[in-house]
Design a protein around this motif. Structure first.
Motif, short mmCIF file in Angstrom:
data_model
loop_
_atom_site.label_atom_id
_atom_site.label_comp_id
_atom_site.label_asym_id
_atom_site.label_seq_id
_atom_site.Cartn_x
_atom_site.Cartn_y
_atom_site.Cartn_z
N ARG A 102 0.85 -1.21 0.00
CA ARG A 102 0.00 0.00 0.00
C ARG A 102 0.87 1.25 0.00
N GLN A 123 1.60 3.67 -3.30
CA GLN A 123 1.16 5.09 -3.24
C GLN A 123 2.35 6.02 -3.45
N LYS A 125 -4.34 5.70 -4.07
CA LYS A 125 -4.05 7.08 -3.65
C LYS A 125 -2.66 7.49 -4.15
N TYR A 126 -2.45 8.77 -4.23
CA TYR A 126 -1.12 9.34 -4.45
C TYR A 126 -1.13 10.66 -3.70
N SER A 185 -1.52 14.03 -2.01
CA SER A 185 -2.48 15.13 -2.19
C SER A 185 -1.84 16.35 -2.85
N ALA A 199 9.54 16.07 1.31
CA ALA A 199 9.86 14.69 0.94
C ALA A 199 11.17 14.25 1.58
N ASN A 213 10.58 13.35 5.20
CA ASN A 213 9.85 12.09 5.31
C ASN A 213 10.74 10.90 4.90
N MET A 271 0.13 19.32 4.62
CA MET A 271 -0.79 18.16 4.51
C MET A 271 -0.10 16.93 3.93
N GLY A 299 0.38 13.77 5.96
CA GLY A 299 -0.74 12.91 6.33
C GLY A 299 -1.53 13.48 7.49
N SER A 340 -4.72 9.02 12.29
CA SER A 340 -3.93 8.25 11.32
C SER A 340 -4.07 6.76 11.64
N PRO A 341 -4.93 6.03 10.89
CA PRO A 341 -5.19 4.64 11.26
C PRO A 341 -3.99 3.71 11.11
N ASN A 342 -3.03 4.07 10.24
CA ASN A 342 -1.93 3.13 9.96
C ASN A 342 -0.68 3.35 10.82
N LYS A 360 7.56 2.94 9.61
CA LYS A 360 7.66 4.35 9.95
C LYS A 360 8.50 4.43 11.22
N ASN A 403 3.45 11.07 11.73
CA ASN A 403 3.13 12.16 10.80
C ASN A 403 3.38 13.53 11.47
N ILE A 440 -7.95 14.11 -1.01
CA ILE A 440 -7.62 12.67 -1.12
C ILE A 440 -8.82 11.84 -1.58
N1 BYC Z 1 -1.97 12.39 0.24
O1 BYC Z 1 -2.87 6.33 8.31
P1 BYC Z 1 -2.22 7.37 7.48
C1 BYC Z 1 7.84 13.51 -4.14
C2 BYC Z 1 -3.77 8.59 3.17
S1 BYC Z 1 6.70 12.22 -4.14
C3 BYC Z 1 -2.80 11.37 -0.10
O2 BYC Z 1 -1.44 8.41 8.19
P2 BYC Z 1 0.22 6.24 6.46
C4 BYC Z 1 7.93 14.38 -5.31
C5 BYC Z 1 -3.03 7.32 3.53
O3 BYC Z 1 -2.44 6.75 2.38
C6 BYC Z 1 6.88 11.48 -2.55
N2 BYC Z 1 -3.18 10.41 0.78
O4 BYC Z 1 -1.30 6.65 6.38
C7 BYC Z 1 7.56 13.94 -6.55
C8 BYC Z 1 -4.14 6.50 4.13
O5 BYC Z 1 -4.99 6.00 3.10
P3 BYC Z 1 -5.25 4.40 2.87
C9 BYC Z 1 5.65 11.51 -1.74
C10 BYC Z 1 -2.67 10.50 2.03
O6 BYC Z 1 0.56 5.40 5.29
C11 BYC Z 1 7.55 14.79 -7.63
C12 BYC Z 1 -4.96 7.56 4.86
O7 BYC Z 1 -4.67 8.80 4.24
N3 BYC Z 1 5.96 10.92 -0.47
O8 BYC Z 1 8.51 13.69 -3.19
O9 BYC Z 1 0.54 5.72 7.82
C13 BYC Z 1 7.95 16.12 -7.48
C14 BYC Z 1 -4.63 7.63 6.33
O10 BYC Z 1 -3.28 8.11 6.56
C15 BYC Z 1 -1.80 11.50 2.43
C16 BYC Z 1 5.47 9.71 -0.05
O11 BYC Z 1 4.72 9.08 -0.76
C17 BYC Z 1 -1.44 12.48 1.49
N4 BYC Z 1 -0.63 13.51 1.78
O12 BYC Z 1 1.00 7.65 6.33
C18 BYC Z 1 8.34 16.56 -6.24
C19 BYC Z 1 5.94 9.25 1.28
N5 BYC Z 1 -1.48 11.31 3.73
O13 BYC Z 1 -4.05 3.86 2.16
C20 BYC Z 1 8.36 15.70 -5.15
C21 BYC Z 1 5.65 7.80 1.62
C22 BYC Z 1 -2.15 10.23 4.13
O14 BYC Z 1 -5.37 3.79 4.24
N6 BYC Z 1 4.45 7.64 2.40
N7 BYC Z 1 -2.86 9.73 3.11
O15 BYC Z 1 -6.49 4.37 2.02
C23 BYC Z 1 4.35 7.91 3.71
O16 BYC Z 1 5.29 8.34 4.36
C24 BYC Z 1 3.04 7.64 4.38
O17 BYC Z 1 2.32 6.71 3.59
C25 BYC Z 1 2.18 8.90 4.63
C26 BYC Z 1 0.82 8.46 5.19
C27 BYC Z 1 2.87 9.78 5.66
C28 BYC Z 1 1.95 9.68 3.34
#
Ligand code: BYC
Length: 323
Positions: free
Chosen positions: A44, A48, A114-115, A117, A140, A143, A204, A207, A213-215, A225, A229, A279
């Motif tokens: 997941r 994303q 999702k991707y 926001s 980014a 994170n 935002m 997250g 934040s359920p996850n 993690k 967040n 989202i």
């Molecule tokens: N946007 O339980 P939570 C880049 C969703 S690109 C949309 O806190 P988690 C760049 C979340 O997925 C890099 N959705 O989730 C590129 C969950 O939904 P589902 C981007 C969001 O996973 C081009 C629900 O909300 N970085 O740098 O524990 C040009 C509940 O959230 C968002 C990453 O992808 C959001 N903002 O934590 C320039 C980082 N936030 O799946 C630059 C990797 C939350 O349950 N990901 N949701 O339906 C992570 O670090 C984590 O997955 C998150 C969310 C912090 C984003």
């Protein structure tokens, strides 16, 4: 091809051995046993993340033909190309978990995945390109530097290279911002307007708040993690406020105050309604972004067909050599 998994209960001894490895901060590798829920959480999150890199090319790609100098154009092309590379590494990483990239991309294109926001906001002026590099790549980095310590080896290793490239992205953005901020009154106004529009959506990106934040709890327990967040959002704010002061730009938050005791810049309330709308697919550019990705996918069909035909030819010639 996606592996079919049965819903049989997991062997408690295997679960305990896995939890012990996590507690010992060992790296979990693709062939290691892992709980099904750990695998699903990673698919997941990694898918994303990969989708975010790919969709993230669109807002900045919009300005490649209008960059104000050759130097700016070359840097922007290189940056957008890097984002494609990040998407590809992370899709490869997700495939080590037994999922098929075509399936993941199908979920993006049909709107079920999702991707981030942040990529659903428009890039209205050249200053937006600077501010995206500064805020979005800056967020980014905050994170992903922590994700480089994630318990799943392929994800953590992908983040090391990604972060090196994000550092270049952030610097090219901040340099654009500093140049405009020291430019004519019109340039300064343009960059301040970009800061005003991108600040809150950038917060935002981290997250929902920890209480919503359920996850987070499960991902922290499994050391995917390593920070929550809210912890990462606060770190980003603390790093960015002095950077804004250095170029005489104002962050659009009248409640921002420095707490000398905690050494944190305390910020005002985030509009979670806006976040939830974005989202759920109702942000300013959600439809446009997905249409652009669908069009690119359709127009790239011949490349996939050619690559598959070439791979089949290679397999056939290897098989005939081995016979
Ligand atoms: N946007 O339980 P939570 C880049 C969703 S690109 C949309 O806190 P988690 C760049 C979340 O997925 C890099 N959705 O989730 C590129 C969950 O939904 P589902 C981007 C969001 O996973 C081009 C629900 O909300 N970085 O740098 O524990 C040009 C509940 O959230 C968002 C990453 O992808 C959001 N903002 O934590 C320039 C980082 N936030 O799946 C630059 C990797 C939350 O349950 N990901 N949701 O339906 C992570 O670090 C984590 O997955 C998150 C969310 C912090 C984003």
């Amino acid at each position: 091809m996606t592996q079919t998994r049965t819903a049989t209960p997991e062997d408690p001894a295997k679960v305990a051995a896995f939890e012990a490895r996590i507690a010992a901060v060992e790296s979990i590798e693709p062939n290691d046993w892992m709980p099904e829920k750990y695998r699903r959480q990673l698919v997941r999150m990694m898918s994303q993340h990969a989708h975010s890199e790919i969709v993230g090319m669109l807002p900045e790609g919009n300005w490649i033909t209008r960059a104000p100098s050759l130097r700016r154009k070359i840097s922007l092309i290189a940056k957008v190309q890097d984002e494609a590379g990040h998407g590809l590494y992370i899709y490869c990483g997700a495939e080590t978990l037994g999922v098929d990239r075509a399936e993941l991309i199908g979920q993006l294109l049909d709107g079920t995945a999702k991707y981030s926001s942040i990529f659903n906001y428009p890039t209205l002026s050249w200053a937006d390109i600077g501010v995206i590099g500064w805020f979005v790549d800056g967020a980014a980095i905050v994170n992903q530097t922590i994700l480089a310590k994630a318990s799943y080896g392929p994800y953590a290793r992908a983040m090391i290279r990604v972060c090196k490239e994000e550092n270049f992205h952030k610097r090219q953005g901040y340099e654009i911002v500093a140049t405009l901020a020291n430019g004519t009154p019109a340039q300064k106004a343009m960059v301040q307007d970009a800061v005003d529009r991108w600040w809150w959506p950038s917060l935002m990106m981290f997250g929902p708040s920890d209480t919503d934040s359920p996850n987070t709890a499960e991902l922290i327990r499994w050391k995917v993690k390593r920070k929550t967040n809210d912890e990462l959002r606060q770190r980003f704010v603390n790093l960015t406020v002095p950077q804004a002061m250095a170029v005489n730009l104002t962050l659009p938050d009248p409640d921002m105050t420095f707490n000398a005791e905690t050494e944190n810049w305390e910020f005002g309330a985030i509009d979670w309604d806006e976040f939830n709308q974005v989202i759920r697919g109702n942000g300013p550019c959600n439809r446009e972004r997905l249409e652009a990705r669908r069009k690119a996918h359709d127009e790239g069909a011949w490349v996939r067909e050619a690559a598959n035909a070439y791979a089949a030819k290679q397999r056939a010639s290897q098989a005939s050599e081995a016979a």
